[in-house]
Scaffold this motif. Structure first.
Motif, short mmCIF file in Angstrom:
data_model
loop_
_atom_site.label_atom_id
_atom_site.label_comp_id
_atom_site.label_asym_id
_atom_site.label_seq_id
_atom_site.Cartn_x
_atom_site.Cartn_y
_atom_site.Cartn_z
N GLN A 119 -17.74 12.46 19.97
CA GLN A 119 -17.37 13.86 20.15
C GLN A 119 -18.58 14.65 20.67
O GLN A 119 -19.61 14.73 20.00
CB GLN A 119 -16.85 14.46 18.85
N THR A 168 -12.86 17.75 23.30
CA THR A 168 -12.44 18.18 21.97
C THR A 168 -11.91 19.60 21.91
O THR A 168 -11.08 19.92 21.06
CB THR A 168 -13.60 18.04 20.98
N THR A 185 -9.01 15.02 19.04
CA THR A 185 -9.76 13.77 18.85
C THR A 185 -8.83 12.64 18.40
O THR A 185 -8.88 11.52 18.94
CB THR A 185 -10.88 13.98 17.82
N GLY A 214 -19.89 18.49 18.14
CA GLY A 214 -19.27 17.17 17.98
C GLY A 214 -18.99 16.84 16.53
O GLY A 214 -18.05 16.10 16.22
#
Length: 451
Positions: A119, A168, A185, A214
């Protein structure tokens, strides 16, 4: 992991962090004409639009809608590495069907049994700054960050993992909308295992990893997986994250008036407004509206250090000096509080800096305390302790007292990779439960009267 590998990864992380934190040479004026043309072309890329005759609601989350294969680009330059990009059906912050894009890079060894969902910390309000657009060749100011992160994913590829890199924030770039980060995700993982071109399938095991923005996606994905995507949760080996946003209302108070990170205040206001269809502009004064307009399509690079000393009070109309006097704001902040979300059922590793003074955040308010400059360490400790108390899986927690948000990446990343390697190898996850210092209350925010 060998000492040489640790050194190489540390250098890569330091380089990526420096590129992400220093926007000096990345102004639009300094962007080569070819790169600007590339970015312009990608802005109208039809791949990102779902144009099917069936409504999105007729597809299950994770359904692949489009597929393409292209060279993996770094700073607009194609490399021999191939990337598979997928347009897939997912769910936004309000539970509505949405389409999003993810990128899959196949293992260099051809092993389809293990994959890491990485991420990105691209932190932008501009969809053109997303990882998928950078990988496809786009070069934008905010896209500097996902380009720099190529240095972070290289060690994962070299270890033989397949990589899944979701956008994301979704196609509207809903900055800080944690639940949406999580569903994007999880559905990205679902889509990656359904497309034949990726080589992944329902037997592939996954680890989650992410830092900063992330980490928001990583933790929300781990928390939502048991209920939203139990099919994915069964294949998760664990999550590794650092520099985590837990209770956004606390973070906004923590950075209020700081020297570097104050730009996240208007960024969060814009992101929350978008994700929950709330008009927060009506509560801002003329200066607040000017800042809002400046950052409406900006990235964290546009915000860092650009508004030293900015406070919510300077942006708001006098009667709304306390943001909790805005009911819609309180409702949204509480939806984004990880302390009110479910506990992950898989092991976790959480790293958190506490040297925020080195990035110009000197705040130490009662009930909030110190942090890494933007993330509140007491909130992260409380979340880790909560997971220890309510879960059945191990939680490892490292706090880096003298490291700031940017600096902590160097200490966190090698340990995170090693921790994930051990989870894939089936080794028992280490636990710091019972040894994590107390933190802050994560109870929901309460409305306040008008000033």
């Amino acid at each position: 992991m060998s000492k040489a590998a640790v050194r190489l990864l540390s250098i890569a992380v330091a380089t990526a962090a420096a590129m992400a934190a220093v926007p000096a040479a990345t102004s639009a004026a300094a962007t080569p004409a070819a790169a600007r043309t590339s970015a312009s072309a990608l802005a109208g890329d039809s791949f990102y639009a779902y144009t099917g005759s069936e409504p999105l609601s007729s597809f299950a989350p994770g359904t692949v809608l489009k597929t393409r294969t292209l060279p993996y680009h770094v700073l607009g330059i194609p490399t021999p590495l191939k990337a598979v990009q997928l347009l897939y059906r997912t769910t936004d912050a309000q539970g509505r069907p949405a389409a999003n894009v993810t990128t899959v890079v196949r293992s260099l060894t051809g092993d389809s049994s293990k994959a890491v969902s990485y991420q990105s910390f691209y932190d932008s309000l501009n969809p053109e700054d997303s990882p998928s657009r950078a990988i496809a060749g786009g070069v934008t100011l905010g896209g500097t960050i996902p380009n720099a992160e190529s240095l972070l994913i290289a060690p994962l590829l070299l270890k033989g993992y397949n990589l899944v890199i979701p956008d994301t924030e979704g196609q509207q770039a809903n900055f800080a909308a944690g639940p949406e980060y999580g569903t994007n995700t999880l559905d990205s993982i679902r889509a990656a295992t359904k497309a034949a071109e990726t080589g992944l399938d329902s037997h592939t095991s996954f680890g989650l990893i992410g830092y900063s923005g992330g980490a928001i996606a990583t933790n929300w994905a781990a928390a939502l997986a048991p209920s939203y995507a139990p099919d994915v949760n069964r294949r998760l080996v664990g999550y590794a994250e650092g520099g985590l946003l837990v209770d956004p209302a606390h973070n906004l108070k923590y950075v209020d008036g700081s020297l570097v990170w104050t730009g996240v205040i208007p960024m969060a206001v814009i992101g929350v407004s978008r994700s929950y269809d709330i008009d927060l502009k009506s509560y801002l004064n003329s200066y607040g509206l000017s800042v809002y307009k400046d950052l409406e399509r900006g990235s964290i690079i546009n915000a860092l250090g650009h508004y030293p000393g900015l406070t919510w009070k300077k942006m708001a109309k006098p009667e709304y000096a306390n943001p909790n006097s805005i009911p819609a704001f309180v409702t949204a902040m509480n939806k984004l509080n990880l302390g009110s979300a479910a506990t992950p059922t898989v092991p976790g590793f959480i790293g958190q800096g506490n040297g925020g003074v080195f990035e110009g955040t000197f705040s130490n308010r009662s009930g909030i305390g110190t942090g890494d400059g933007v993330m509140v360490a007491g909130d992260v400790r409380s979340l880790a302790r909560q997971y220890c108390a309510t879960g059945r899986s191990a939680v490892k927690y490292n706090q880096y007292e003298l490291l700031s948000h940017t600096g902590a990446t160097v200490a966190w990343a090698p340990v995170a990779l090693g921790w994930l390697n051990d989870r894939f190898a089936g080794r028992t996850a280490p636990s710091d439960c019972g040894h994590i210092a107390g933190g802050n209350s994560l109870t929901p925010e309460e409305p306040a009267p008008l000033s």
